[in-house]
Design a protein around this motif. Sequence first.
Motif, short mmCIF file in Angstrom:
data_model
loop_
_atom_site.label_atom_id
_atom_site.label_comp_id
_atom_site.label_asym_id
_atom_site.label_seq_id
_atom_site.Cartn_x
_atom_site.Cartn_y
_atom_site.Cartn_z
N PHE A 1 -56.29 7.80 16.11
CA PHE A 1 -56.05 8.79 17.12
C PHE A 1 -54.91 8.30 18.02
O PHE A 1 -55.45 7.44 18.97
CB PHE A 1 -57.42 9.16 17.86
CG PHE A 1 -58.25 9.70 16.95
CD1 PHE A 1 -58.47 11.10 16.50
CD2 PHE A 1 -59.44 8.79 16.51
CE1 PHE A 1 -59.34 11.45 15.54
CE2 PHE A 1 -60.28 9.24 15.58
CZ PHE A 1 -60.55 10.53 14.99
N THR B 1 -65.84 14.81 29.10
CA THR B 1 -65.68 13.61 28.76
C THR B 1 -66.94 12.81 28.58
O THR B 1 -66.88 11.64 28.05
CB THR B 1 -64.91 12.71 29.90
OG1 THR B 1 -65.67 12.79 31.18
CG2 THR B 1 -63.47 13.34 30.03
N LYS B 2 -68.17 13.43 28.90
CA LYS B 2 -69.46 12.98 28.81
C LYS B 2 -70.13 13.20 27.63
O LYS B 2 -70.98 12.47 27.13
CB LYS B 2 -70.42 13.11 29.99
CG LYS B 2 -69.73 12.61 31.46
CD LYS B 2 -70.31 11.26 31.93
CE LYS B 2 -69.75 10.79 33.23
NZ LYS B 2 -68.48 9.79 32.93
N HIS B 3 -70.01 14.50 27.25
CA HIS B 3 -70.85 15.00 26.08
C HIS B 3 -70.13 15.03 24.88
O HIS B 3 -69.09 15.24 24.89
CB HIS B 3 -71.59 16.32 26.30
CG HIS B 3 -72.58 16.65 25.64
ND1 HIS B 3 -72.31 16.96 24.35
CD2 HIS B 3 -73.94 16.96 25.85
CE1 HIS B 3 -73.66 17.41 23.78
NE2 HIS B 3 -74.52 17.12 24.75
N ILE B 4 -70.95 14.44 24.20
CA ILE B 4 -70.45 14.20 22.53
C ILE B 4 -69.47 15.30 22.06
O ILE B 4 -68.51 15.43 21.37
CB ILE B 4 -71.34 13.42 21.70
CG1 ILE B 4 -70.85 13.12 20.27
CG2 ILE B 4 -72.55 14.63 21.49
CD1 ILE B 4 -71.76 12.32 19.25
N LEU B 5 -70.32 16.33 22.10
CA LEU B 5 -69.57 17.65 21.31
C LEU B 5 -68.26 18.02 22.01
O LEU B 5 -67.51 18.58 21.19
CB LEU B 5 -70.57 18.96 21.69
CG LEU B 5 -71.71 18.87 20.93
CD1 LEU B 5 -73.04 20.19 21.31
CD2 LEU B 5 -71.66 18.97 19.29
N TYR C 1 -61.46 15.99 22.04
CA TYR C 1 -60.38 15.39 22.00
C TYR C 1 -59.91 14.64 20.60
O TYR C 1 -58.69 14.56 20.28
CB TYR C 1 -60.50 14.22 23.10
CG TYR C 1 -60.41 14.86 24.36
CD1 TYR C 1 -59.44 14.90 25.45
CD2 TYR C 1 -61.49 15.24 25.02
CE1 TYR C 1 -59.42 15.39 26.69
CE2 TYR C 1 -61.58 15.62 26.33
CZ TYR C 1 -60.59 15.69 27.11
OH TYR C 1 -60.56 16.21 28.37
N TYR C 2 -60.96 14.11 20.03
CA TYR C 2 -60.37 13.52 18.72
C TYR C 2 -59.93 14.67 17.65
O TYR C 2 -58.88 14.33 17.10
CB TYR C 2 -61.99 13.22 18.11
CG TYR C 2 -62.38 11.69 18.82
CD1 TYR C 2 -61.92 10.55 18.61
CD2 TYR C 2 -63.34 11.73 19.65
CE1 TYR C 2 -62.24 9.42 18.90
CE2 TYR C 2 -63.70 10.48 20.42
CZ TYR C 2 -63.09 9.37 19.92
OH TYR C 2 -63.77 8.32 20.54
N ILE D 1 -68.62 17.47 32.06
CA ILE D 1 -69.25 17.27 30.77
C ILE D 1 -68.23 17.11 29.69
O ILE D 1 -68.49 16.58 28.63
CB ILE D 1 -70.18 18.50 30.64
CG1 ILE D 1 -71.36 18.07 29.76
CG2 ILE D 1 -69.43 19.62 29.87
CD1 ILE D 1 -72.54 19.23 29.53
N LYS E 1 -66.65 15.75 23.78
CA LYS E 1 -65.56 14.51 23.58
C LYS E 1 -64.79 14.52 22.17
O LYS E 1 -63.69 14.26 22.18
CB LYS E 1 -66.38 13.29 23.81
CG LYS E 1 -65.71 12.13 23.52
CD LYS E 1 -64.78 11.72 24.81
CE LYS E 1 -64.06 10.41 24.50
NZ LYS E 1 -63.29 9.96 25.62
N GLN E 2 -65.80 15.31 21.24
CA GLN E 2 -65.30 15.44 20.16
C GLN E 2 -64.02 16.16 19.74
O GLN E 2 -63.23 16.17 19.03
CB GLN E 2 -66.15 15.84 19.06
CG GLN E 2 -67.23 14.80 18.59
CD GLN E 2 -68.31 15.37 17.74
OE1 GLN E 2 -68.64 16.28 17.69
NE2 GLN E 2 -68.94 14.03 17.03
N MET F 1 -55.05 8.63 21.69
CA MET F 1 -55.84 8.44 22.62
C MET F 1 -55.99 7.00 22.91
O MET F 1 -55.43 5.94 22.40
CB MET F 1 -57.45 8.83 21.87
CG MET F 1 -57.24 10.37 21.78
SD MET F 1 -58.70 11.09 20.63
CE MET F 1 -60.10 10.92 22.11
N GLY G 1 -77.10 14.01 23.89
CA GLY G 1 -75.75 13.91 23.38
C GLY G 1 -74.77 13.49 24.34
O GLY G 1 -73.63 13.72 24.24
N LEU G 2 -75.39 12.81 25.72
CA LEU G 2 -74.40 12.13 26.49
C LEU G 2 -73.99 10.87 25.93
O LEU G 2 -74.77 10.07 25.51
CB LEU G 2 -75.15 12.19 28.05
CG LEU G 2 -75.42 13.44 28.62
CD1 LEU G 2 -76.19 13.20 30.01
CD2 LEU G 2 -74.01 14.22 28.98
#
Lengths: 318, 500
Positions: free
Chosen positions: B343, A183-187, A192-193, A181, A189-190, B346, B365-366
């Motif tokens: 970034f 790398t897949k889910h936006i929450l 990393y940003y 999850i 993934k954010q 990245m 949210g996927l």
Amino acid sequence: MSLKKKAFLPGSRSITLILIILVIFVCMSILKGELFYAATNISTIFSNLSYDLLLACGMTFVLILGGIDLSVGSVLAFVGIVVTMLLHDGTPIIPSIFIGLLVALLSGAVNGILISKIHIAPFVSTLATMSVLRGACYVLTSGFFIVGLPESYISIARGSMLGIPNKIVISLAIMGFLGIISTKHILFKQMYYVGDNPRTAYLSGIASSRTIILGYSVCSLLAGIAGILMTSSFGMGQASFGIGSEMRAIAAAVIGGASMSGGEGNFIGTALGVILVALVNNVFIMFNGSPNWSTAISGIMLLVAVALDLLRTREKTR
Amino acid sequence: MSLLELKNISKSFGDNVVLDRISLSLEQGEIHAIIGENGAGKSTLMKIIGGIYAQDGGQVLIDNREVQMRTPMDAYREGIGIVHQELSLAENMTVAQNVFVNHEPTNFLGFIDWKQLNHNTVQEFKKIGIAISPETIVKSLSVGMQQIVEIVKVLSQNVRILILDEPTSALSDKEIRNLFDLLSMLRDRGTLIIFISHKLREILEISDRVSVLRDGKFIGTLDKAAMEESKIIKMMVGREIDNLYPPKADVHKNKVILETKKLTRNRKFYDVDFKAYKGEVTGIFGLIGSGRTEFAYSLFGADRIDSGTLIYEGSEVTFSSPAKAIEAGIGYLSEDRKRLGLFIGMDVKDNIVAATLEKISAHLGLLNERNAAAISNEYIENLDIHPRGCNSEKTFNLSGGNQQKVLLSKWLAARPHLLIVDEPTRGVDIGAKANIHKILRDLANTGIAIVMISSDLPEILGLSDKVVVFHEGRITDTLANESLTEEMILEKAFNKGGVE
């Protein structure tokens, strides 16, 4: 620099780690023979594995965010105490566990809020939480063990599936789920940003505070789960559980590829890092005969891992 | 025998050749100006002489002796002092502490002799005819005054070679006069002064010789007698400027997308009345510290607004965060690509979709990775980002120009109605620059409003339909870009004869 070569690089660290682990295994089997590969020793190596996997997994999220969480060992102990005390007082298992996990979540959220909203350095905030919760453990137990837990609670960790202890199955399942999850889910993934560059994340419309709070909450929650597994496995609650485990978690995550400067981390690497840390610990004990070395070894591994990480990232920004 | 001689100096950043075999001889007791357009390599060359960068090839000789300078401290030891364009002062310390940083006078026990320190500082400032309290905290000084402190700091080291990188960009006329008097005096004492400036008039006035760089190459040196404005410009440009920029908007429909009325952020900008139009490029020009970037920050919700109103797409709005502004269709491309734009650790794909994550994620949210890769590929293709197929390449591996295109892609992918670009071609080579200009014009032609902040005058003139000029936090004029000249804009930027 060819793109093809680059594409192989992320996996190369995991392959290196697997090779190192194999080499240590083979060398030790040759040098120490049965003393090393005896079932009792192997199970010693892996005894802490399930807890360390969970802690290191949580730590990976926090490191990706560019932070650090020193409080995981204390959260582990505190949640263990809360749950076992509730059980001791006759509270049913499900509500006890639920309350324990809530406590873990709350502790992480508090750290996340202090760090993202008040801008306390993660190191300071979690150092304070670490002390507060460890202190609370001593206050609640006055130093006594909490025993007399229901059999069904103890069987959570002690049971096994197809010969593999439940606690390992649970840890691996959770870790696998989060690894996918992440790398897949936006929450996730954010994270990393935010970890790579918090200012840029803010200017790109990413809710960095929310992301940071989530990261510390997940990390703490996993420490709470580890606390439940540990008390279940040992059949008691104890104020000194998990002392020094944050050290192993950080070392394992960094060895696995998480960067102290944020934005990087992967869960297969972290899992291999956990195994390597456990193995190296065991090697030193084998040659020294004393488990007292364990804490010092973890410290040395942390130093080496972080130093290598810094050398690597300095290369990168050149 | 030359005091400072450069032989075949070369320097590249990645694939971008910044300096190509530059050879130059500089004499004792001269003011030698280096001129060239943005990106010609002036600053890089100075950084090599100042020990900040190492050259890839070539030699630096002082008094015919080859020197290797690895750090700015090495350069100081060789008697080279450099005053940078960007200030490098410790803002929370006093003027005296800044001037004598690292060589404070001490008493016999090794403690700092504060009295002597302050006295020496006053003396140093007296040399350039400025009275200042040595115990003033630097932060409380104007930018112009801070620049003076920076210069005095370098001068106090008794340098033989003094490099000034655009020293006058933030100074008032009186301060410039004092500085020039000082430079003449230093020259007469035998100091070599290397003077970098965009301003021809200053160069003609102060320098003994001028050397021209263009696209990283040495073009030539002129003596005082041969210095002529038109001649220098010809050497600097060396090509037809007219063809470099895409044609302006054909029809000005005057459809306002964003308007500010008396917009104020205390100590940054005041009473700004500004309009941005659909389908047009509105240029914003101003000197350092004129409040242009701060104004953009407030439009974008990254900074608060103290008073005034902001009207966007017909209704009064306040954006509490950039996220809200992005949601409403505003994008802001930062001037600081590495710190605030990308970034950098990245990969390219992650950067391109960064401002549109919510839009490309499905239920629960996927993230739709395939969708993200498709979007990213589209922009790599359209903007000609190199290397091709760099979706999973780490962004720090790309050259400056390509990084800038990735940054631009990030905002294009967010499909803004209004795109604010802050120094969109800073640190970008000529080819990529023209490319980015074309992209911006094409965007405007599709009906998007572009607001372009730039300190590159040719760029402002070449691309804008209207030019808004900032001076000390206020708009001094809004000019339609018809028969505008660089001088006309600069005059407004300096607010010559203007009213406050």
